[in-house]
Scaffold this active site. Sequence first.
Site, PDB file in Angstrom:
ATOM      1  N   ASP A 217      -5.812   1.841   2.813  1.00  0.00           N
ATOM      2  CA  ASP A 217      -5.362   0.805   3.748  1.00  0.00           C
ATOM      3  C   ASP A 217      -6.356  -0.352   3.769  1.00  0.00           C
ATOM      4  O   ASP A 217      -5.971  -1.531   3.749  1.00  0.00           O
ATOM      5  CB  ASP A 217      -5.220   1.373   5.164  1.00  0.00           C
ATOM      6  CG  ASP A 217      -4.011   2.277   5.327  1.00  0.00           C
ATOM      7  OD1 ASP A 217      -3.080   2.189   4.506  1.00  0.00           O
ATOM      8  OD2 ASP A 217      -4.003   3.082   6.280  1.00  0.00           O
TER       9      ASP A 217
ATOM     10  N   GLY B 147      -4.730  11.086  -1.308  1.00  0.00           N
ATOM     11  CA  GLY B 147      -5.483  12.151  -0.646  1.00  0.00           C
ATOM     12  C   GLY B 147      -4.995  13.556  -0.912  1.00  0.00           C
ATOM     13  O   GLY B 147      -5.790  14.443  -1.259  1.00  0.00           O
TER      14      GLY B 147
ATOM     15  N   GLY C  68       1.336   8.640   1.295  1.00  0.00           N
ATOM     16  CA  GLY C  68       2.129   9.498   2.163  1.00  0.00           C
ATOM     17  C   GLY C  68       3.251  10.203   1.430  1.00  0.00           C
ATOM     18  O   GLY C  68       3.189  10.463   0.222  1.00  0.00           O
TER      19      GLY C  68
ATOM     20  N   LYS D 190      -5.522   1.943  11.088  1.00  0.00           N
ATOM     21  CA  LYS D 190      -4.423   1.327  10.333  1.00  0.00           C
ATOM     22  C   LYS D 190      -4.074  -0.046  10.902  1.00  0.00           C
ATOM     23  O   LYS D 190      -3.889  -1.022  10.158  1.00  0.00           O
ATOM     24  CB  LYS D 190      -3.193   2.237  10.350  1.00  0.00           C
ATOM     25  CG  LYS D 190      -2.103   1.827   9.368  1.00  0.00           C
ATOM     26  CD  LYS D 190      -0.994   2.855   9.312  1.00  0.00           C
ATOM     27  CE  LYS D 190      -1.416   4.136   8.615  1.00  0.00           C
ATOM     28  NZ  LYS D 190      -1.603   3.957   7.153  1.00  0.00           N
TER      29      LYS D 190
ATOM     30  N   LYS E 176       0.867  -1.176   0.000  1.00  0.00           N
ATOM     31  CA  LYS E 176       0.000   0.000   0.000  1.00  0.00           C
ATOM     32  C   LYS E 176       0.901   1.222   0.000  1.00  0.00           C
ATOM     33  O   LYS E 176       1.740   1.412   0.888  1.00  0.00           O
ATOM     34  CB  LYS E 176      -0.927   0.000   1.223  1.00  0.00           C
ATOM     35  CG  LYS E 176      -1.884   1.199   1.227  1.00  0.00           C
ATOM     36  CD  LYS E 176      -1.305   2.355   2.010  1.00  0.00           C
ATOM     37  CE  LYS E 176      -2.185   3.595   1.931  1.00  0.00           C
ATOM     38  NZ  LYS E 176      -1.706   4.698   2.800  1.00  0.00           N
TER      39      LYS E 176
END
Length: 285
Positions: free
Chosen positions: A182, A65, A32, A241, A29
Amino acid sequence: MISKQEQAEFLAEAMPYIKKYNDKILVIKYGGNAMINEELKASVMRDLVLLQLVGIKPVLVHGGGPEISAMLKRLGIESKFVNGLRYTDEETVEVVRMVLAGKINKTLVNEIETSGGKAIGLSGIDGHMLGCEKESEELGFVGKIVDVDVKVILDCLNNGYIPVVSTVGYDNNGNIYNVNADTAASVIAGELQAEGLILMTDIRGLLENKDDETTLIKKVVVSDIPSLIKRGIISGGMIPKIECCKEAIRRGVQKVFITDGRVNHSILMELLSDEGMGTMFINGD
């Protein structure tokens, strides 16, 4: 600069891990800082190509995001959040689909191809991979996954491609959903019976003291998670998470890692070294 001797020592240390993961599926995944920083992005894509070259079958699942927020701002659409989750109306979900399944997905595919690999871009809509219903009316078109079909991913893997999956879903009424990356990665990894799942984050892993990165917890047995929550070691944004880690293990994934995506080659160091990088979650009592 790493010396040739250090490179050779790393390769020697990596050999048993390469053998262990040979022909096994690994779900990563990706998000970030590792997605925003161009140098880190190129490093991650090269690492995926290397994993494929040594016989491992990587599957990349990504969100996006910050890019969604930036595009909404450019279009004059206000970003709204409910309990930390993006409220997604019909106008917003179209932007989500455009950014995730279009811009980001194809950029990552191109990065892998230019690094010498073979990749195919997919979304949770393709092959009706991620069937959804509304998580809640309060959140709009935020999807709760209720059905998973990974045949299209397996077809890609069996033909030598790295699948790159954007986390948008569908329902049988023609609606499109924004899906937490996630969550999607944990469900996809479970359905694929992956050997491992790596969640790339902007912290080292699970910390005994959230303000001190030297307090990294290297290994967690999933049965200890409720106790860690009760003690406050797992709190806030880490709770969902960690729940994804537990869900992946419950679905049959052998190991789940939370690792620091801010570090070059963190995937390789996590998988192919004795020390690892972040926190490993395993089944057991």
